[in-house]
Design a protein around this motif. Sequence first.
Motif, PDB file in Angstrom:
ATOM      1  N   THR A 175       0.861  -1.179   0.000  1.00 39.36           N
ATOM      2  CA  THR A 175       0.000   0.000   0.000  1.00 39.36           C
ATOM      3  C   THR A 175       0.899   1.231   0.000  1.00 39.36           C
ATOM      4  OG1 THR A 175      -1.758  -1.146   1.203  1.00 39.36           O
ATOM      5  CG2 THR A 175      -1.830   1.252   1.176  1.00 39.36           C
TER       6      THR A 175
ATOM      7  N   ALA B  65      -4.898   5.058  -6.834  1.00 32.71           N
ATOM      8  CA  ALA B  65      -5.794   6.047  -6.239  1.00 32.71           C
ATOM      9  C   ALA B  65      -5.839   7.291  -7.115  1.00 32.71           C
ATOM     10  CB  ALA B  65      -5.321   6.406  -4.830  1.00 32.71           C
TER      11      ALA B  65
ATOM     12  N   ASP C  34      -0.031   7.177  -1.179  1.00 33.71           N
ATOM     13  CA  ASP C  34      -1.232   7.862  -1.688  1.00 33.71           C
ATOM     14  C   ASP C  34      -2.477   6.985  -1.610  1.00 33.71           C
ATOM     15  OD1 ASP C  34      -0.476   6.027  -3.625  1.00 33.71           O
ATOM     16  OD2 ASP C  34      -1.145   7.280  -5.276  1.00 33.71           O
ATOM     17  N   GLY C  35      -2.336   5.775  -1.079  1.00 30.98           N
ATOM     18  CA  GLY C  35      -3.462   4.853  -1.003  1.00 30.98           C
ATOM     19  C   GLY C  35      -3.530   3.862  -2.143  1.00 30.98           C
ATOM     20  N   SER C  36      -2.684   4.019  -3.153  1.00 29.85           N
ATOM     21  CA  SER C  36      -2.629   3.047  -4.246  1.00 29.85           C
ATOM     22  C   SER C  36      -2.113   1.707  -3.723  1.00 29.85           C
ATOM     23  CB  SER C  36      -1.708   3.536  -5.371  1.00 29.85           C
ATOM     24  OG  SER C  36      -2.179   4.742  -5.934  1.00 29.85           O
ATOM     25  N   VAL C  37      -2.588   0.622  -4.343  1.00 36.47           N
ATOM     26  CA  VAL C  37      -2.188  -0.723  -3.915  1.00 36.47           C
ATOM     27  C   VAL C  37      -1.473  -1.414  -5.071  1.00 36.47           C
ATOM     28  CG1 VAL C  37      -2.993  -2.976  -3.113  1.00 36.47           C
ATOM     29  CG2 VAL C  37      -4.100  -0.890  -2.296  1.00 36.47           C
TER      30      VAL C  37
END
Length: 325
Positions: free
Chosen positions: A128, A166, A131-134
């Motif tokens: 993770t 994200a 920026d919250g992107s996975v």
Amino acid sequence: MATRNEEVMAQASAWLARLQRDEVSEADGLAFDAWLAAAPDHPEAYRAALAAWQAFDGCEAAVLDELAAEATRETRRAARRPGASRRWLIGGGMAIAAGLTAVAVLPTLDAPTVQTYATGKGQHERITLADGSVVDLNAESQLTVRFGRRAREVELGDGQAVFDVAHDAKRPFTIEASGRAVRVLGTQFDVRNRAGDVTVTVARGRVQVRPVASVQGGQAFVLTPGQRLAIRRTGAAELSDVDPQETLNWRSGRLVYRGEPLAEVVADLNREFVEQIEVTDPTLARMPVTGVIVLDDQASVAARLSLMLPVRSVPSERGLLLLRK
């Protein structure tokens, strides 16, 4: 005297500067949380200060000049209005202090944070990002992440990853792989970079694939869900329609192939198991493979290959050798 709003905004600006220091500690974080919870208007003031800082992007000098000019003008006006000077020194001074704070922290935030991830043989990792992107990273893959104020940049070395990005319109997300740049604002897609061959498969949203600035020539593509772009190391590109879930199935231990050469299948398997599979027959290595391979154990995988293809496996120094039946 300063109004409540002016005092809270000054505190918010001070916190904004304090949290951007290189030596921010856990105690700073706890104190900031306590300040946020101390009054209902603190969180909103901090958001306003943050928004004001973001508005400085690219025009710091002009805003700072205007603040200084306004200070000079107000000082002259205050000199002609007895009793008004103290209010300006407090209220106007806080505004300039907030502006100076915002400008002061910009150089610190301009420096991108860099993180590197790598997986070994048989290792899969879910990451993770800030920026919250996975990101789901496949076996034997390398990933470098650089996040700054204006851009989110990722470099995929030899490897494969699924990105669930994200949305952030102000900071485009770009992945570079073997001279190709995949640019996206918010989507889910798979990028595979193996031995210089790059494949991009889109499951959701839209992505753009183009040569990086340092690479001469090459076409730019915009991919939509269900499309795959394969670019060989020679530069040849092929766009096709696919079921993206078949590509993403590697995350659950299932490899799906449709007419792929046995050599490529073996290369994938060798990233998953310590003991290696060899194919020394060039003709056999080019044999197309269509089917699903479940990654449980190497012996079972070799048995399934012998059912799918006219091959048999025998022990070798490295592990298993595939031969024609």
